[in-house]
Design an enzyme around this catalytic site. Structure first.
Site, PDB file in Angstrom:
ATOM      1  N   ASN A   8       0.875  -1.585   0.092  1.00 16.51           N
ATOM      2  CA  ASN A   8      -0.376   0.059  -0.219  1.00 16.51           C
ATOM      3  C   ASN A   8       0.295   1.298  -0.063  1.00 16.51           C
ATOM      4  O   ASN A   8       1.864   1.888   1.197  1.00 16.51           O
ATOM      5  CB  ASN A   8      -0.882  -0.183   1.142  1.00 16.51           C
ATOM      6  CG  ASN A   8      -1.409   1.278   1.189  1.00 16.51           C
ATOM      7  OD1 ASN A   8      -1.566   2.143   0.493  1.00 16.51           O
ATOM      8  ND2 ASN A   8      -1.861   1.389   2.959  1.00 16.51           N
ATOM      9  N   TRP A   9       0.667   1.591  -1.638  1.00 22.14           N
ATOM     10  CA  TRP A   9       1.591   3.398  -1.313  1.00 22.14           C
ATOM     11  C   TRP A   9       1.313   4.036  -0.449  1.00 22.14           C
ATOM     12  O   TRP A   9       1.805   5.146  -0.752  1.00 22.14           O
ATOM     13  CB  TRP A   9       2.087   3.561  -2.527  1.00 22.14           C
ATOM     14  CG  TRP A   9       2.757   1.873  -3.281  1.00 22.14           C
ATOM     15  CD1 TRP A   9       3.906   1.483  -2.789  1.00 22.14           C
ATOM     16  CD2 TRP A   9       3.491   2.229  -4.574  1.00 22.14           C
ATOM     17  NE1 TRP A   9       4.152   0.498  -3.400  1.00 22.14           N
ATOM     18  CE2 TRP A   9       4.800   1.259  -4.960  1.00 22.14           C
ATOM     19  CE3 TRP A   9       3.592   3.226  -5.685  1.00 22.14           C
ATOM     20  CZ2 TRP A   9       5.009   0.545  -5.621  1.00 22.14           C
ATOM     21  CZ3 TRP A   9       3.372   2.253  -7.074  1.00 22.14           C
ATOM     22  CH2 TRP A   9       5.000   1.031  -6.991  1.00 22.14           C
ATOM     23  N   LYS A  10       0.286   4.313  -0.318  1.00 23.21           N
ATOM     24  CA  LYS A  10      -0.452   5.299   0.041  1.00 23.21           C
ATOM     25  C   LYS A  10      -0.575   6.356  -0.503  1.00 23.21           C
ATOM     26  O   LYS A  10      -0.481   6.222  -2.107  1.00 23.21           O
ATOM     27  CB  LYS A  10      -0.427   5.859   1.963  1.00 23.21           C
ATOM     28  CG  LYS A  10      -0.030   4.491   2.884  1.00 23.21           C
ATOM     29  CD  LYS A  10      -0.229   4.582   4.528  1.00 23.21           C
ATOM     30  CE  LYS A  10       0.223   3.427   4.750  1.00 23.21           C
ATOM     31  NZ  LYS A  10      -0.431   3.627   6.183  1.00 23.21           N
ATOM     32  N   HIS A 101      -9.597   1.258   5.336  1.00 24.66           N
ATOM     33  CA  HIS A 101      -7.995   1.686   5.862  1.00 24.66           C
ATOM     34  C   HIS A 101      -8.513   2.625   7.026  1.00 24.66           C
ATOM     35  O   HIS A 101      -9.392   3.125   6.708  1.00 24.66           O
ATOM     36  CB  HIS A 101      -7.190   2.320   4.831  1.00 24.66           C
ATOM     37  CG  HIS A 101      -6.103   2.054   4.893  1.00 24.66           C
ATOM     38  ND1 HIS A 101      -5.451   2.664   6.265  1.00 24.66           N
ATOM     39  CD2 HIS A 101      -5.096   1.447   4.874  1.00 24.66           C
ATOM     40  CE1 HIS A 101      -4.187   2.487   6.570  1.00 24.66           C
ATOM     41  NE2 HIS A 101      -4.074   1.325   5.735  1.00 24.66           N
ATOM     42  N   GLU A 103      -6.766   5.102   8.426  1.00 24.52           N
ATOM     43  CA  GLU A 103      -6.343   6.238   8.291  1.00 24.52           C
ATOM     44  C   GLU A 103      -7.764   6.788   7.545  1.00 24.52           C
ATOM     45  O   GLU A 103      -7.929   8.069   7.870  1.00 24.52           O
ATOM     46  CB  GLU A 103      -5.221   6.337   7.216  1.00 24.52           C
ATOM     47  CG  GLU A 103      -3.901   5.544   8.210  1.00 24.52           C
ATOM     48  CD  GLU A 103      -3.081   5.730   7.078  1.00 24.52           C
ATOM     49  OE1 GLU A 103      -2.701   5.200   5.466  1.00 24.52           O
ATOM     50  OE2 GLU A 103      -1.897   4.581   7.666  1.00 24.52           O
ATOM     51  N   GLU A 184      -5.390  -4.951  10.654  1.00 26.09           N
ATOM     52  CA  GLU A 184      -4.147  -4.018  10.601  1.00 26.09           C
ATOM     53  C   GLU A 184      -4.914  -3.542  12.783  1.00 26.09           C
ATOM     54  O   GLU A 184      -5.509  -2.560  12.024  1.00 26.09           O
ATOM     55  CB  GLU A 184      -4.650  -2.978  10.454  1.00 26.09           C
ATOM     56  CG  GLU A 184      -4.314  -3.720   8.416  1.00 26.09           C
ATOM     57  CD  GLU A 184      -4.107  -2.717   8.018  1.00 26.09           C
ATOM     58  OE1 GLU A 184      -2.469  -2.698   7.366  1.00 26.09           O
ATOM     59  OE2 GLU A 184      -4.250  -1.944   7.707  1.00 26.09           O
ATOM     60  N   GLY A 190       2.156   2.297  11.161  1.00 27.04           N
ATOM     61  CA  GLY A 190       3.185   3.393  10.544  1.00 27.04           C
ATOM     62  C   GLY A 190       3.544   3.787  12.145  1.00 27.04           C
ATOM     63  O   GLY A 190       4.375   4.671  11.994  1.00 27.04           O
ATOM     64  N   SER A 227       3.278  -2.042  10.509  1.00 22.04           N
ATOM     65  CA  SER A 227       4.372  -1.931  10.797  1.00 22.04           C
ATOM     66  C   SER A 227       5.671  -3.332  10.187  1.00 22.04           C
ATOM     67  O   SER A 227       5.695  -3.439  11.197  1.00 22.04           O
ATOM     68  CB  SER A 227       4.833  -1.773  12.773  1.00 22.04           C
ATOM     69  OG  SER A 227       4.239  -0.611  12.436  1.00 22.04           O
ATOM     70  N   GLY A 248       2.838  -0.712   4.360  1.00 24.58           N
ATOM     71  CA  GLY A 248       2.826   0.399   4.384  1.00 24.58           C
ATOM     72  C   GLY A 248       4.204   0.731   3.802  1.00 24.58           C
ATOM     73  O   GLY A 248       4.932   1.214   2.372  1.00 24.58           O
ATOM     74  N   GLY A 249       4.500   1.577   4.865  1.00 28.26           N
ATOM     75  CA  GLY A 249       5.830   2.170   4.929  1.00 28.26           C
ATOM     76  C   GLY A 249       7.206   1.291   4.292  1.00 28.26           C
ATOM     77  O   GLY A 249       7.874   1.977   3.950  1.00 28.26           O
TER      78      GLY A 249
HETATM   79  P1  PGA Z   1       2.696   0.301   7.914  1.00 26.92           P
HETATM   80  O1  PGA Z   1       1.341   0.713   6.701  1.00 26.92           O
HETATM   81  O2  PGA Z   1       3.464  -1.293   7.312  1.00 26.92           O
HETATM   82  O3  PGA Z   1       3.451   1.437   6.842  1.00 26.92           O
HETATM   83  O4  PGA Z   1       2.594   0.341   9.269  1.00 26.92           O
HETATM   84  C1  PGA Z   1       0.738  -0.289   6.954  1.00 26.92           C
HETATM   85  C2  PGA Z   1      -1.117   0.228   6.139  1.00 26.92           C
HETATM   86  O5  PGA Z   1      -0.682   0.575   5.234  1.00 26.92           O
HETATM   87  O6  PGA Z   1      -2.492  -0.056   6.658  1.00 26.92           O
END
Ligand code: PGA
Length: 267
Positions: A8-10, A101, A103, A184, A190, A227, A248-249
């Site tokens: 997930n590149w957000k 998600h 976020e 999650e 993150g 994470s 994500g990251g």
């Molecule tokens: P992360 O993000 O790996 O940076 O914690 C996970 C996600 O996209 O939900």
């Protein structure tokens, strides 16, 4: 069964050349993962079309959107400035869509009712749904503790939270839908803090039981997210209850992507 890895590149990577470069490298590492994993990249909406066009015909990497809107014009009306419909994604040949998600839930006010409408619209258009669920940080009371300093989590509370979320988000979905759930815990996204593989596996088991018994989904796939990186991914993927990871990251760093896919292939 193959493990499932979602990158997930957000809202990262604003330059198209960097987007193309990272997609190419991910594709290259995916080819070396010996078909041990199904891999999805979820870039921002504006880059989907370019990546779909430049994708090799035998690509090992599928593409997914990070969100979708619930109305489908013309029946749903076209008056939703700025939104993207499920039909638009399907017509573009997008295969997957991430919905709910945390976020979006936390910062953009997305409710379970909105998530449910998006899930239904995505299924109707024939997209494969990746639904994100997970509990927030627990208060001391929710953890059944008197002292704030104790870090122990109340796994029962977390499981109950996730179960209620699933029941609301999946209301009225078609029988035996093909669904991927990303579990999650919000406090792990993150932050560099992960759940333990044991707790994540226990919650994944509960999610599968709920999907079997309440939604007649016989072969749900449940991923862990929060994470995840090349150092901790094996601990999660080794658990039979966990079918993959949403990352994500770490998905933005080529060395991490390489190691994550190598680890997955060597499990
Ligand atoms: P992360 O993000 O790996 O940076 O914690 C996970 C996600 O996209 O939900």
């Amino acid at each position: 069964m193959k493990k499932f890895i979602i990158f997930n590149w957000k809202m990262n990577l604003s330059s198209l050349s960097r987007v193309r470069k990272l997609a190419e490298l991910t594709q290259k590492y995916a080819e070396k993962s010996q078909n041990k994993a199904e891999i999805v990249i979820a870039p921002s909406f504006v880059h989907l079309s370019d990546l779909l066009k430049s994708r090799k015909s035998k690509s090992k990497v599928a593409l997914g959107a990070q969100d979708v809107f619930w109305a489908n014009p013309p029946a749903g009306g076209g008056a939703y400035t700025g939104e993207i419909s499920a039909k638009m994604l399907k017509n573009l040949d997008v295969e997957y869509v991430v919905i709910g998600h945390s976020e979006r839930r936390q910062w953009l006010g997305e409710t379970d009712e909105m998530v449910n409408k998006k899930v239904l619209a995505a299924f109707k258009a024939g997209l494969k749904v990746i639904l994100c669920v997970g509990e927030p940080t627990q208060s001391a009371g929710q953890r059944g503790l008197k002292h704030r300093t104790t870090r122990k989590r109340n796994i029962g509370w977390a499981k109950n939270y996730v179960q209620k979320q699933l029941e609301r988000d999946l209301k009225n979905i078609p029988l035996n839908s093909r669904l991927i759930i990303a579990y999650e815990p919000i406090w792990a996204i993150g932050t560099g803090r992960t759940d333990t593989p044991e707790n994540a596996a226990e919650t994944a088991r509960l999610i599968k039981q709920t999907l079997n018994s309440k939604f007649f989904i016989l072969t749900p796939r449940v991923l862990y997210g929060g994470s995840v990186n090349s150092r901790n991914i094996a601990g999660f993927l080794k658990r039979p209850e966990i079918d993959g990871a949403l990352i994500g990251g770490a998905s933005l760093k080529k060395s991490e992507v390489k190691k994550i896919l190598e680890t997955t292939a060597n499990l």
